[in-house]
Design a protein around this motif. Structure first.
Motif, mmCIF file in Angstrom:
data_model
loop_
_atom_site.group_PDB
_atom_site.id
_atom_site.type_symbol
_atom_site.label_atom_id
_atom_site.label_comp_id
_atom_site.label_asym_id
_atom_site.label_seq_id
_atom_site.Cartn_x
_atom_site.Cartn_y
_atom_site.Cartn_z
ATOM 1 N N LYS A 89 0.854 -1.192 0.000
ATOM 2 C CA LYS A 89 0.000 0.000 0.000
ATOM 3 C C LYS A 89 0.889 1.241 0.000
ATOM 4 O O LYS A 89 1.855 1.321 0.778
ATOM 5 N N LEU A 90 0.549 2.199 -0.846
ATOM 6 C CA LEU A 90 1.225 3.498 -0.797
ATOM 7 C C LEU A 90 0.474 4.332 0.231
ATOM 8 O O LEU A 90 -0.708 4.658 0.029
ATOM 9 N N THR A 91 1.125 4.667 1.331
ATOM 10 C CA THR A 91 0.424 5.411 2.393
ATOM 11 C C THR A 91 0.330 6.893 2.013
ATOM 12 O O THR A 91 1.004 7.354 1.086
ATOM 13 N N ASP A 92 -0.497 7.645 2.761
ATOM 14 C CA ASP A 92 -0.701 9.069 2.449
ATOM 15 C C ASP A 92 0.598 9.862 2.539
ATOM 16 O O ASP A 92 0.771 10.868 1.856
ATOM 17 N N ASP A 93 1.550 9.404 3.385
ATOM 18 C CA ASP A 93 2.826 10.125 3.477
ATOM 19 C C ASP A 93 3.893 9.539 2.541
ATOM 20 O O ASP A 93 5.081 9.759 2.724
ATOM 21 N N GLY A 94 3.463 8.790 1.539
ATOM 22 C CA GLY A 94 4.379 8.368 0.481
ATOM 23 C C GLY A 94 5.241 7.163 0.804
ATOM 24 O O GLY A 94 6.225 6.892 0.105
ATOM 25 N N VAL A 95 4.887 6.444 1.863
ATOM 26 C CA VAL A 95 5.667 5.262 2.261
ATOM 27 C C VAL A 95 5.062 4.017 1.619
ATOM 28 O O VAL A 95 3.846 3.854 1.599
ATOM 29 N N LEU A 96 5.915 3.127 1.097
ATOM 30 C CA LEU A 96 5.432 1.841 0.580
ATOM 31 C C LEU A 96 5.408 0.834 1.730
ATOM 32 O O LEU A 96 6.447 0.419 2.238
ATOM 33 N N LEU A 97 4.186 0.477 2.145
ATOM 34 C CA LEU A 97 4.006 -0.443 3.261
ATOM 35 C C LEU A 97 3.781 -1.849 2.739
ATOM 36 O O LEU A 97 2.868 -2.090 1.941
ATOM 37 N N GLY A 98 4.615 -2.797 3.175
ATOM 38 C CA GLY A 98 4.484 -4.189 2.753
ATOM 39 C C GLY A 98 3.746 -4.998 3.811
ATOM 40 O O GLY A 98 4.060 -4.924 5.003
#
Ligand code: NDP
Length: 273
Positions: A89-98
């Motif tokens: 998921k691309l989070t709202d703060d631009g982090v790619l969460l696996g």
């Protein structure tokens, strides 16, 4: 429109677009969900390009789950435990969460079939990626014992050692196995070749629950074999597929879709009903 897709190779057979399109319709979410089949050595670049071009999230399947684990910015605790990522998921703060939703999907499907996991004796066949993803969610249900058996015994021993802090998990060879077990989960890929794990027929009894992570339009080789030896409750991995997708959809959209109707549609689509 928000874009999602599944990365895999091969991936043309994937049911994920079908499932997520139905989830989106059911929950009135505006999104599109497609397929991507990069060459095996081009996955990292394809993933970067997808997110650079506005992608919101993706699923990852064979053979990219372990690589995805190394490519994300942050890992959920269950992905860290599983050593593999099937949802990003691309989070709202631009982090790619696996994340990894496979094990949660398995447990949700077992429960939807009324299988009792607490205080039960579980036999897990196989020690590959799917087994690794299943172990923490299964142990969280507090079985009395969880035994792993694998063709390559050292891999089962390695998994048992890694997860023994979470519950009563041990490794045994196929020859060492002694029943009775309440539930056998086949997480080997043997059924893919129509083969059987070398399990003694004497371990199958009428009250045992049999789960094969594989699925198809007809019984898998393992399910046919278990039925021949008297198993009355058999389940294949189609429900797990839908449940892991529902979990991924919830991670992305913050809303949990219902799975029963979607599973029925999928079975109709596969010609199972
Ligand atoms: P891996 O390749 O990581 O692991 C395969 C496992 O199967 C290994 O433990 C291997 O043993 C064992 N194996 C393969 N062939 C045989 C055989 N003939 N006899 C006995 N053992 C065998 O695969 P995954 O863990 O990623 O996937 C396993 C299965 O789970 C696949 O069928 C996959 O489709 C299914 N799956 C289903 C999902 C769903 O949503 N329904 C989700 C994820 C997976 P060894 O270590 O000795 O090689």
């Amino acid at each position: 429109m928000d874009r999602y897709l599944v990365f895999g190779h091969p991936v043309r057979h994937s049911k994920s677009p079908f499932i997520h399109t139905l989830f989106a319709r059911q929950t009135q979410q505006e999104l599109e969900y497609g397929l991507a089949e990069p060459a095996v050595d081009e996955f990292a670049q394809a993933l970067r390009t997808f997110f650079a071009q506005g992608g919101k999230g993706c699923n990852v399947t064979v053979p990219f789950k372990e690589q995805a684990f190394t490519l994300v910015d942050r890992l959920s605790p269950r992905a860290k435990r599983a050593g593999a990522v099937n949802t990003i998921k691309l989070t709202d703060d631009g982090v790619l969460l696996g994340d990894n939703t496979d094990g949660a999907g398995l447990v949700a499907d077992l429960k939807s079939h009324g299988v009792t996991l607490g205080d039960s004796r579980i036999l897990l066949l196989g020690a590959g990626g799917a087994a690794r993803g299943a172990l923490a969610p299964l142990l969280a249900e507090l079985p009395s014992e969880l035994v792993i058996a694998n063709r390559t015994h050292a891999k089962a021993q390695q998994l048992a050692a890694e997860f023994c802090d979470l519950g009563p998990v041990t490794a045994q060879t196929y020859e060492q196995l002694a029943g009775p077990f309440d539930l056998v989960i086949n997480s080997t890929s043997a059924s893919l070749q129509g083969e059987l794990p070398p399990l003694a027929p004497a371990l199958i009894h009428t009250d045992i629950a049999i789960y094969d992570m594989m699925y198809g339009a007809s019984d898998t080789a393992f399910i046919s074999w278990a039925k021949q030896h008297g198993a009355r409750q058999t389940m294949d991995g189609l429900g797990m597929l839908v449940e892991q997708a529902a979990e991924a959809f919830t991670v992305w959209r913050g809303i949990r879709p219902g799975t029963k109707q979607v599973l029925r549609e999928l079975k109709r689509n596969l010609g199972v009903i």
